[in-house]
Design a protein around this motif. Structure first.
Motif, PDB file in Angstrom:
ATOM      1  N   PRO A 138       0.844  -1.101  -0.013  1.00 16.70           N
ATOM      2  CA  PRO A 138      -0.097  -0.117   0.025  1.00 16.70           C
ATOM      3  C   PRO A 138       0.786   1.318  -0.006  1.00 16.70           C
ATOM      4  O   PRO A 138       2.122   1.152   0.102  1.00 16.70           O
ATOM      5  N   GLU A 139       0.240   2.401  -0.426  1.00 18.04           N
ATOM      6  CA  GLU A 139       1.133   3.603  -0.370  1.00 18.04           C
ATOM      7  C   GLU A 139       1.908   3.987   0.899  1.00 18.04           C
ATOM      8  O   GLU A 139       2.981   4.658   0.716  1.00 18.04           O
ATOM      9  N   ASP A 140       1.088   3.744   1.865  1.00 21.76           N
ATOM     10  CA  ASP A 140       1.828   4.048   3.309  1.00 21.76           C
ATOM     11  C   ASP A 140       3.030   3.353   3.355  1.00 21.76           C
ATOM     12  O   ASP A 140       3.903   3.950   4.019  1.00 21.76           O
ATOM     13  N   LEU A 146       9.990   6.382   2.166  1.00 21.26           N
ATOM     14  CA  LEU A 146      10.782   7.811   1.779  1.00 21.26           C
ATOM     15  C   LEU A 146      10.808   8.692   3.136  1.00 21.26           C
ATOM     16  O   LEU A 146      11.937   9.198   2.926  1.00 21.26           O
ATOM     17  N   ILE A 147       9.952   8.922   3.637  1.00 19.34           N
ATOM     18  CA  ILE A 147      10.014   9.864   4.829  1.00 19.34           C
ATOM     19  C   ILE A 147      11.232   9.318   5.828  1.00 19.34           C
ATOM     20  O   ILE A 147      11.822  10.258   6.254  1.00 19.34           O
ATOM     21  N   ALA A 148      11.163   8.178   6.321  1.00 18.95           N
ATOM     22  CA  ALA A 148      11.928   7.754   7.546  1.00 18.95           C
ATOM     23  C   ALA A 148      13.508   7.892   6.722  1.00 18.95           C
ATOM     24  O   ALA A 148      14.425   8.347   7.623  1.00 18.95           O
ATOM     25  N   LEU A 149      13.659   7.305   5.453  1.00 24.13           N
ATOM     26  CA  LEU A 149      15.017   7.486   4.788  1.00 24.13           C
ATOM     27  C   LEU A 149      15.432   8.969   4.946  1.00 24.13           C
ATOM     28  O   LEU A 149      16.798   9.061   5.175  1.00 24.13           O
ATOM     29  N   ASP A 399       9.229   7.361  19.027  1.00 18.95           N
ATOM     30  CA  ASP A 399       8.862   6.007  18.830  1.00 18.95           C
ATOM     31  C   ASP A 399       9.402   5.708  17.286  1.00 18.95           C
ATOM     32  O   ASP A 399       9.880   6.453  16.524  1.00 18.95           O
ATOM     33  N   PRO A 400       9.395   4.345  17.278  1.00 16.21           N
ATOM     34  CA  PRO A 400      10.068   3.755  15.819  1.00 16.21           C
ATOM     35  C   PRO A 400       9.120   4.341  14.765  1.00 16.21           C
ATOM     36  O   PRO A 400       7.997   4.029  15.056  1.00 16.21           O
ATOM     37  N   SER A 404       1.994   3.941   9.646  1.00 14.85           N
ATOM     38  CA  SER A 404       0.736   4.777  10.195  1.00 14.85           C
ATOM     39  C   SER A 404       1.438   6.146  10.701  1.00 14.85           C
ATOM     40  O   SER A 404       0.839   7.202  10.760  1.00 14.85           O
ATOM     41  N   ASN A 405       2.859   6.157  10.967  1.00 13.05           N
ATOM     42  CA  ASN A 405       3.376   7.208  11.577  1.00 13.05           C
ATOM     43  C   ASN A 405       4.909   7.293  11.240  1.00 13.05           C
ATOM     44  O   ASN A 405       5.830   6.956  12.053  1.00 13.05           O
ATOM     45  N   PRO A 406       5.128   7.573  10.064  1.00 16.50           N
ATOM     46  CA  PRO A 406       6.580   7.644   9.618  1.00 16.50           C
ATOM     47  C   PRO A 406       7.503   8.751   9.933  1.00 16.50           C
ATOM     48  O   PRO A 406       8.516   8.834  10.035  1.00 16.50           O
ATOM     49  N   SER A 407       7.031   9.547  10.619  1.00 17.79           N
ATOM     50  CA  SER A 407       7.615  10.651  11.181  1.00 17.79           C
ATOM     51  C   SER A 407       7.173  11.162  12.730  1.00 17.79           C
ATOM     52  O   SER A 407       6.672  12.144  12.820  1.00 17.79           O
TER      53      SER A 407
END
Length: 515
Positions: A138-140, A146-149, A399-400, A404-407
């Motif tokens: 899925p897109e998330d 992308l966001i985490a990297l 948090d890691p 659902s919460n990449p940032s």
């Protein structure tokens, strides 16, 4: 060595990953009839459009086309996976004297972010492989990665250009999603028919302006003109074939497969079909060859390793042999695509920028957490999560990251915030503690350390690189660019990259960063 808590966290992953089998083929995944492919080369022209074709791009003849070996790795980035890659690439040189670079399709579960930063700044490509390693994602999962990297490894968003689906499981909707999200390419489709067959699907990388031409028998609702995604590239994964030909394909981690219908792995048989497949490509239309790895399988440093030293020696023996051939280059997916978009004959490769190597000109005495081991020692912060601790230059999250919460917000446990990388600064020049770029567009510099290509495209491998060469490197004419080119680090830097950085920061007290 990693701290005991980090090693303990790794052990469950090791069993999981070693049990996985990905990228296995049992036969052709496409055919001309199933593809129903049509493309007009008069209207589909480089650099933004390319028809699926077995012929070298740009109208080049095979004898003016370099032979590319694309080296990639999938999954989490850890010291032991980089150990595994380095045992094949760190001692090698391409024909221009540059150390070969590769693409790491990265999933962030169990990834050590600071090693991603170091690997990228050393000139390798970092690409997306979802957050938690799920097929048909899925897109998330893709966007979150992308966001985490970007936020925890400092990889500029614009430089994460490629994607590979875990288990190579993708759908037509996956391709549409990647195109909509602004990715440059996907590399999940298989080229599953030998180049010696009239019906081969071993196409050079192509755009999806006219739909897919690979995996037409394996993935529903693609091919016959679909999906039409202008400017979006597919870099096929080129299968290897044992003496059964089309009935004996091997794709990812081929050295784990039994060859020729046998019941057990035989390194001699594997070496034979690596060489024979290479020769068929090399003597034919020079379609690239791929070595697609899950490096944990050939890591000697992972806890509980079962890697075969004989197999590791065999892979190096193949690469030694391949590099003895003329005009052979080991490259990343990104470098291959750059060449396809601008096909440059062998005679002009001295001037082809994407294959050059350049080092960011940062004072080695400067203390800056920038992905260069001698600069960042003592500055990398340990994020002691119970499931998997990791290190980062960019401040521990509370948090890691998750789909659902990449940032997540940065942790309040540290003394001061750190700053995520700015969009107008390159990773080696960004100071996340001060929140500033250490140079400007006129002063950020990279030093070109590539050398003239030898006669007949000779490969300057291993100790054959002339250490007495006194010619001076030159500064890049356009140095202020996102750093994604090949780089030559000082001797011993890769050892420091893999084990020195983590060991040096175990006792460090790092400040936490904020966006």
């Amino acid at each position: 060595m990693l701290p005991p808590t980090l090693l303990a966290a790794v052990l469950p992953l090791v069993g999981l990953v070693l049990a996985q089998e990905e990228g296995q083929l049992s036969g052709p995944t496409s055919s001309s009839a199933a593809a129903g492919y049509s493309c007009d080369p008069n209207s589909c022209k480089l650099p933004n459009c390319n028809c699926a074709s077995t012929n070298p791009p740009g109208g080049l003849s095979p004898d003016q086309t370099p032979m590319f070996i694309v080296f990639t790795a999938d999954d989490a980035v850890q010291s032991y996976t980089l150990d595994a890659v380095n045992q094949f690439l760190a001692h090698r040189k391409n024909p221009n004297g540059c150390q070969p670079k590769m693409t790491y399709y990265t999933s962030i579960d169990y990834t050590n972010y600071t090693l991603v930063t170091d690997w990228y700044v050393a000139g390798n490509e970092i690409a997306d492989h979802t957050m938690t390693h799920v097929g048909t994602p899925p897109e998330d999962e893709v966007a979150g990665n992308l966001i985490a990297l970007n936020q925890l490894a400092g990889i500029p968003l614009a430089e994460i250009k490629g994607f590979r689906a875990p288990f190579l499981n993708y759908s037509v909707d996956t391709l549409k999603m990647l195109h909509q999200m602004g990715f440059t390419y996907d590399s999940s489709a298989s080229a599953s028919i030998p180049v010696t067959e009239d019906d081969t699907d071993a196409f050079w990388p192509y755009t999806l302006d006219n739909g897919m031409a690979n995996d037409c028998l394996a993935v529903p609702n693609i091919c016959k003109g679909e999906p039409k995604l202008p400017g979006f590239w597919e870099i096929p994964m080129y299968a290897l074939f044992d003496n059964r030909g089309i009935d004996g394909p091997h794709l990812m981690d081929p050295w784990l497969d039994a060859a020729n219908g046998a019941s057990a792995v035989n390194d001699t048989a594997t070496l034979e079909y690596l060489k024979s497949t290479f020769t068929a490509h090399y003597n034919g239309k020079r379609q690239p060859l791929g070595l697609y790895t899950h490096p944990i399988h050939v890591s000697l440093s992972v806890p509980g390793s079962t890697a075969s030293k004989s197999t590791i020696s065999m892979i190096n023996q193949f690469l030694d042999w391949a590099q003895q051939q003329q005009n052979v280059w080991i490259v990343s997916s990104e470098q291959l695509l750059a060449w396809v978009q601008n096909p440059t004959p062998i005679s002009n490769l001295n001037d082809f920028g994407p294959l050059k190597c350049s080092t960011p000109a940062v004072d080695p005495s400067m203390k800056i957490c920038n992905g260069i081991p001698q600069n960042e020692a003592g500055l990398v912060e340990l994020c002691p999560f119970s499931d998997f601790p990791f290190y980062t230059c960019y401040g521990c999250p509370s948090d890691p990251p998750t789909p659902s919460n990449p940032s997540p917000a940065q942790s309040s446990a540290s003394a001061a915030p750190r700053f995520r990388i700015s969009s107008n600064c390159s990773t080696p020049f960004w100071d996340p503690i001060k929140g500033e770029c250490i140079c400007t567009s006129s002063t950020c510099a990279f030093t070109d350390s590539s050398r003239p290509i030898g006669p007949n495209g000779a490969n300057l491998t291993g100790d054959q690189l002339n250490s007495t060469d006194q010619s001076s490197p030159s500064q890049s004419s356009n140095p202020f660019v996102p750093f994604n080119g090949a780089v030559g680090l000082p001797a011993g830097a890769f050892t420091a990259l893999i084990v020195g950085v983590v060991g040096a920061v175990v006792g460090a007290v790092g400040a936490v960063a904020r966006l």
